[in-house]
Each structure stands twice: as C-alpha cells, then as structure tokens.
Design a protein around this motif. Sequence first.
Motif, PDB file in Angstrom:
ATOM      1  N   ARG A  65       0.841  -1.202   0.175  1.00  0.00           N
ATOM      2  CA  ARG A  65      -0.210   0.150   0.052  1.00  0.00           C
ATOM      3  C   ARG A  65       0.955   1.307  -0.153  1.00  0.00           C
ATOM      4  O   ARG A  65       1.414   1.533   0.994  1.00  0.00           O
ATOM      5  N   GLU A  66       1.017   2.146  -1.165  1.00  0.00           N
ATOM      6  CA  GLU A  66       1.791   2.924  -1.232  1.00  0.00           C
ATOM      7  C   GLU A  66       1.250   4.514  -0.874  1.00  0.00           C
ATOM      8  O   GLU A  66       0.303   4.693  -1.426  1.00  0.00           O
ATOM      9  N   PHE A  67       2.224   5.267  -0.335  1.00  0.00           N
ATOM     10  CA  PHE A  67       1.682   6.540  -0.002  1.00  0.00           C
ATOM     11  C   PHE A  67       2.637   7.570   0.198  1.00  0.00           C
ATOM     12  O   PHE A  67       3.678   7.376   0.323  1.00  0.00           O
ATOM     13  N   LYS A  68       2.238   8.765  -0.716  1.00  0.00           N
ATOM     14  CA  LYS A  68       3.058   9.640  -0.709  1.00  0.00           C
ATOM     15  C   LYS A  68       3.077  10.797   0.438  1.00  0.00           C
ATOM     16  O   LYS A  68       2.058  11.011   0.803  1.00  0.00           O
TER      17      LYS A  68
ATOM     18  N   THR B 134       9.380  15.243  -0.815  1.00  0.00           N
ATOM     19  CA  THR B 134       8.385  14.370  -1.065  1.00  0.00           C
ATOM     20  C   THR B 134       8.955  12.798  -0.814  1.00  0.00           C
ATOM     21  O   THR B 134      10.004  12.576  -1.482  1.00  0.00           O
ATOM     22  N   ARG B 135       8.360  12.104  -0.086  1.00  0.00           N
ATOM     23  CA  ARG B 135       8.848  10.802   0.503  1.00  0.00           C
ATOM     24  C   ARG B 135       7.861   9.584  -0.153  1.00  0.00           C
ATOM     25  O   ARG B 135       6.593  10.037   0.186  1.00  0.00           O
ATOM     26  N   TRP B 136       8.220   8.619  -0.278  1.00  0.00           N
ATOM     27  CA  TRP B 136       7.078   7.553  -0.863  1.00  0.00           C
ATOM     28  C   TRP B 136       7.457   6.367   0.283  1.00  0.00           C
ATOM     29  O   TRP B 136       8.392   5.796   0.516  1.00  0.00           O
ATOM     30  N   PHE B 137       6.230   5.713   0.711  1.00  0.00           N
ATOM     31  CA  PHE B 137       6.410   4.537   1.846  1.00  0.00           C
ATOM     32  C   PHE B 137       5.177   3.472   1.281  1.00  0.00           C
ATOM     33  O   PHE B 137       4.268   3.714   0.651  1.00  0.00           O
ATOM     34  N   SER B 138       5.947   2.284   1.409  1.00  0.00           N
ATOM     35  CA  SER B 138       5.132   1.129   1.117  1.00  0.00           C
ATOM     36  C   SER B 138       4.797   0.623   2.456  1.00  0.00           C
ATOM     37  O   SER B 138       5.603   0.207   3.221  1.00  0.00           O
ATOM     38  N   CYS B 139       3.359   0.241   2.526  1.00  0.00           N
ATOM     39  CA  CYS B 139       3.067  -0.191   4.034  1.00  0.00           C
ATOM     40  C   CYS B 139       2.483  -1.499   3.723  1.00  0.00           C
ATOM     41  O   CYS B 139       1.819  -1.952   2.735  1.00  0.00           O
TER      42      CYS B 139
ATOM     43  N   ARG C  44      13.379   6.224  -3.400  1.00  0.00           N
ATOM     44  CA  ARG C  44      14.366   6.203  -4.455  1.00  0.00           C
ATOM     45  C   ARG C  44      13.891   5.105  -5.776  1.00  0.00           C
ATOM     46  O   ARG C  44      13.804   5.612  -6.739  1.00  0.00           O
ATOM     47  N   GLN C  45      13.125   4.286  -5.333  1.00  0.00           N
ATOM     48  CA  GLN C  45      12.817   3.541  -6.549  1.00  0.00           C
ATOM     49  C   GLN C  45      11.637   4.386  -7.243  1.00  0.00           C
ATOM     50  O   GLN C  45      11.414   4.021  -8.465  1.00  0.00           O
ATOM     51  N   ARG C  46      10.655   4.917  -6.502  1.00  0.00           N
ATOM     52  CA  ARG C  46       9.624   5.951  -6.986  1.00  0.00           C
ATOM     53  C   ARG C  46      10.238   6.849  -7.931  1.00  0.00           C
ATOM     54  O   ARG C  46      10.102   7.044  -9.128  1.00  0.00           O
ATOM     55  N   ARG C  47      11.445   7.508  -7.518  1.00  0.00           N
ATOM     56  CA  ARG C  47      11.978   8.435  -8.359  1.00  0.00           C
ATOM     57  C   ARG C  47      12.711   7.896  -9.599  1.00  0.00           C
ATOM     58  O   ARG C  47      12.290   8.309 -10.459  1.00  0.00           O
ATOM     59  N   GLN C  48      13.310   6.791  -9.648  1.00  0.00           N
ATOM     60  CA  GLN C  48      13.711   5.831 -10.664  1.00  0.00           C
ATOM     61  C   GLN C  48      12.717   5.560 -11.602  1.00  0.00           C
ATOM     62  O   GLN C  48      12.660   5.933 -12.786  1.00  0.00           O
ATOM     63  N   MET C  49      11.466   5.199 -11.285  1.00  0.00           N
ATOM     64  CA  MET C  49      10.289   4.967 -11.979  1.00  0.00           C
ATOM     65  C   MET C  49       9.815   6.134 -12.709  1.00  0.00           C
ATOM     66  O   MET C  49       9.451   6.140 -13.846  1.00  0.00           O
ATOM     67  N   GLU C  50       9.810   7.272 -11.884  1.00  0.00           N
ATOM     68  CA  GLU C  50       9.267   8.532 -12.273  1.00  0.00           C
ATOM     69  C   GLU C  50      10.241   8.888 -13.246  1.00  0.00           C
ATOM     70  O   GLU C  50       9.775   9.394 -14.353  1.00  0.00           O
ATOM     71  N   GLU C  51      11.641   8.857 -13.157  1.00  0.00           N
ATOM     72  CA  GLU C  51      12.237   9.382 -14.306  1.00  0.00           C
ATOM     73  C   GLU C  51      12.425   8.469 -15.621  1.00  0.00           C
ATOM     74  O   GLU C  51      12.162   9.134 -16.598  1.00  0.00           O
ATOM     75  N   LEU C  52      12.053   7.159 -15.077  1.00  0.00           N
ATOM     76  CA  LEU C  52      11.581   6.158 -16.527  1.00  0.00           C
ATOM     77  C   LEU C  52      10.499   6.646 -17.182  1.00  0.00           C
ATOM     78  O   LEU C  52      10.594   6.857 -18.259  1.00  0.00           O
ATOM     79  N   HIS C  53       9.621   7.194 -16.399  1.00  0.00           N
ATOM     80  CA  HIS C  53       8.322   7.402 -16.838  1.00  0.00           C
ATOM     81  C   HIS C  53       8.218   8.676 -17.776  1.00  0.00           C
ATOM     82  O   HIS C  53       7.718   8.971 -18.683  1.00  0.00           O
ATOM     83  N   ILE C  54       9.263   9.518 -17.218  1.00  0.00           N
ATOM     84  CA  ILE C  54       9.446  10.804 -17.777  1.00  0.00           C
ATOM     85  C   ILE C  54       9.943  10.766 -19.018  1.00  0.00           C
ATOM     86  O   ILE C  54       9.675  11.398 -20.146  1.00  0.00           O
TER      87      ILE C  54
END
Length: 538
Positions: free
Chosen positions: A234-237, A246-251, A284-294
């Motif tokens: 369950r991921e939250f920003k 901004t940080r992302w957490f997986s619960c 970190r994973q989110r940022r990498q994903m975001e970069e990829l997405h961008i």
Amino acid sequence: MKKTSLRFLQTHTNMANVIGELAPDLFGEGYGDKMLYSLFAETVEQVPIAISITDKKAKILYVNQEFCRVTGYRPEDILGENESLLSDKRTPKEVYHNLWRTISSKKIWRGTLCNRHKSGQRYLSDLTIAPMLNETGAITHYIGMHRDITQPYESEKKVINQKLLIESVINSSPIAMVVLDDQDKVILDNHNYKALVSDLDKGEPATYFLTLLREEMGDLWSELQSKEQGFNNREFKVESKDNLRTRWFSCAGNWFVENEVNVDAFFENVSKQYLILTLTDITRQRRQMEELHIQTLKTVMSEDERVRGIRETLLGAMHQIQMPMNQIRAAEQILKHRRDDQHAGLLQILQQIQQSGEEAVATMQKCIPEILQAAVIPVNINQLLHEVLLLSNQRICSNDIEVHWQPKSKLPTMLGSENRLRILFKQLIDNAIDAICEPGGTEQRLKITTDTDADLIYVSIEDSGAGIPVEKRAKVFEPFYTTRTMGGNQAGMGLVMAKEIVNQHHGFIEIDPDYDQGCRFKISFPLHRQIFKGVGND
Ligand code: FAD
C-alpha cells in the motif's frame, strides 16, 4: 498461651527439637494442647516449602521433608552443619553481609542465593530468613524458608533473551517496524521507526499511516482485520510541511492474536489483537520509476510534437496555397465571363494551374498524419501537471525560473485523455516559459495552481512575461496567429490545439482579463461529465 510462645508463633517458628524444647511453653500440659502441638509439627514437616531452623550461628537444628527434597541432604547428613554447606560460593560476599546485618538486627531478610544441591548441581534459592526471639527480645534461633526458583528464573531469562533477540533483529532491519495494540498504541518499535518520528514531522507515524490506510482501504480494512489477513504494497506519498521533500512509503501489515498475561486472564482465556506494521521507504525506487516514466513521456511527446509539426506545416502550406488559388479562381471566373477567344489560352493555363493546385492540396491533405484515438480514463490533473513540470525541468532550471506549484490536495480525478491533457498543459507551460524568457522581463516567475469545487476542476497557469495585449487576446486562439516576432518556431497553432483539447473535455479556457502582471490562463473542466467529444478525431 504464654508471651514467649505467642512471639514464637508470630515469627512462624517452632518445630521438631526446637518445638519439643518449647512445647510446654507453647501448648501447656493438656491433651488438647498436645494434639495442637503434634498437628502443628506435622504441618511444618509436610509443608511444601524447604524449612530449616538454626541456632544463632546458622548451625542447622531442624529440616523438614521439603528441605531434604530440595537440597538432596537427609537430616542425618545436615543436622549440626552450617547453612553455608548449601552455599555455592558464587553468591557475592556483600549479599551475605547484608543478610546477616538484617537478621542480626532482628529483621526479616528476603533474597536470592545460589545454592548447591548435595549432588553438586547448582540451583537458585528464593530464601526468607526470620529471627526467633525469646521473651527478653534476644535472638535465639533463625528459621529459613526457601524455594528452588531455577526453572521460573530460567524461563523468565529465556523470555527476556528472546525479547532482546527479537528487538535486535527488528532493530537491524532496514525497514521501519512497529507493533500496535487494538487501541493503536505503540507496543514495540525499531530504530528506523523511531527515526521517522522526527524525519516525517507528522506526529506519531503509525497513527498517520493508519489513517491513510483506513481511508484508502475502507471496509476492506475491518474485513482483513477480522480474518487476520495481512495486506502489503500500500503506497503513500508523504509531503513534508514545506512541500519541498516528497517521500514515498510502502506499507504492509499483519494482525496476530496474543493471550493476555494479566490477572484477569488467569481463569479465562483473554486474547488481544496486535498489528505489525512495516513502513518501507521506496522514495528512491519511485524516483527511478518517475524518471523512467518521464523519459518515456519525453519520447512519446516528442513523437507527438513531430506529428503535430508535420500537421501544422501541411495545414499552414494548404492555408498559404489557398490565397493564390482563390485569386486564380477569381481570374478564371472573370475570363470565363468575357467569353473571348483572345484569352482562351490564358484561361486554359489558369484552369490547369487551378487543377494542379487542387491536386497539390489534396495530396497534402492525404499526407496529414492522423492523431490516434486517445483512451478516456480517470485522470489526476495534479499528477499530469507535476509530470509536465518535470518534462520542462531543464528549461525551467536553465532559465532560472522560480516555480510556484500549488496543487490542491486531494483533487478529484476527472474523465479525460491523459495524453491530450498533457499536451495541453505542456503547450501552455512552454508558452509561459517562452514569454518569461523574452528579453526585458524583470522577474522570472511561473505559477501553477489547481483547485476544485463541487462541479469543476480549475487550473491556472500564470507567468511574469510581457502578457498578451487586450486586443490580441481573442486572436491568439485563431489558427496561424502568433504574437511572436518571426512567428517563433511554431506556426501559431499551439493555442488552437489547446482550445480544441479543452473543448474535447467540455472545459473552458480564457486569458484572465484582470491579471496584468504577465499572462494568466484559466482553464476549468467539468467533474461529472460522462459524454466525451471525440478525443483524437481532429
Ligand atoms: P561465612 O563465613 O559463613 O559468612 C560470610 C559473612 O557472613 C561473614 O563475613 C559475616 O559477615 C557474615 N556472618 C556469617 N555468620 C555470621 C553470624 N553468625 N553472625 C553475623 N554475621 C555472620 N547461605 C547459603 O549460601 N544458602 C542458604 O540456603 C542459606 N540459608 C541460611 C539459613 C539460615 C536460617 C541462616 C541463618 C543462614 C543461611 N545462610 C545460607 C547463610 C550461611 O549461614 C552463610 O553465612 C553463607 O552461606 C556464607 O557462607 P560462607 O562460608 O561463604 O561465609
């Protein structure tokens, strides 16, 4: 009963030989008293606690059956010996000093000693020693009562060790972990969880994440809780207070039930439910994903821009051709009306030009690339604007533009085409950056806000550029019109397309007439519109 006897009874001391000596004092000569004496002696003998009576120097005068069982000594082995026979010599000297200081001052001593069984095996003795006083108040004997507490001690130690082990395992985990009781109270946590308390600035992190989880999961939360089924991913920003980090957490969570250990649960099994909540920082994973997405978006959008460029060039060329063609058509009409042979040749040439012009337009029309149908899905406008800002990041940074990004929190989604809306915002933001970068500006500011009410979503994109003069505001939405000198690098179709995309989403776009610090585009989209004008059918 005499005074001496009473004091002996009060200090729980009168047995065997000692009792024998004191029996006349205690019980008198009567039959009933003898009965009482033998009953009392028998009780001491059989009571399930190791009892010994010593003289003032700890020489053993009496031991009961339990004493023999606990120590392994028979009475004949130990009577006349000093209690120190039981000492394992591991007990620190200070303990004995304290023991003797206490009992010599006529007080009761309680403590734990390390004793040695006759077989040589060590055991822990939970010992109470009480002094026996005579009628003048002088110590005559001591009575010792002890229990072997090795097993409960070992069990308790094991539990403590296990707890320490569990704590060190969860502390060494790179994930923040917390155990909560059924009232959401933190029972156990690890170092990483404790670090979040100060890092996130959201009060108790568990309470913060539980609120988000319950909100997101709705009824599923209680369903999983009642079945003791866990949840994960369950991921939250999590935004910091200043929106800068901004940080992302997986619960993930798992419920478990434990039996209560308090007095209430002694006769009745009372159990309590706990939740292990783990919070993994996936920023970190989110940022990498975001970069990829961008990166992917950049590719898609540059392809889209290329297609749009071809369309605009062809449409522009067709538009340009139309003018001479109209003139030729007019000349042709004039010549036709004259009906003289003198211009028959010219008429023929004009007709040929007209025909080849029409053929050229038709060829160009065929060459206009199609824009593919776009899927209509629930769209998060904040997310799209955030992506477009990232796409434009390089230009924003290299031109030192100050960005004020003020998204409305919890903006509802609207039905629309992600791609088309992204193109719309990219166009408006690119225009704003162009305007900001025009020479002569005093400040470089780009402000983007989103807002909502019951029916509409509002987007405002404002820049600190030169603005658009009032008389040109309506024209900028017309094809092939541009305010830029030399026409810029586009053919003046950007805002036409922007308006078209807004229209396709049943929205409304205008230049704010009240804003005079630059240019502000105000866009609004209906929230509950289901019917969608053919997006992609240009
Ligand atoms: P000790 O020389 O016997 O004693 C160590 C220190 O204790 C001395 O330096 C001194 O300060 C003090 N001390 C010793 N005897 C006296 C005394 N008569 N008056 C004042 N101070 C004194 N010990 C165990 O290890 N296990 C037992 O289960 C145990 N049960 C006991 C039950 C009773 C009723 C009593 C009175 C004593 C008991 N003791 C027990 C204590 C025991 O008598 C010893 O004092 C102890 O075992 C230490 O023995 P030690 O030979 O190492 O040293």
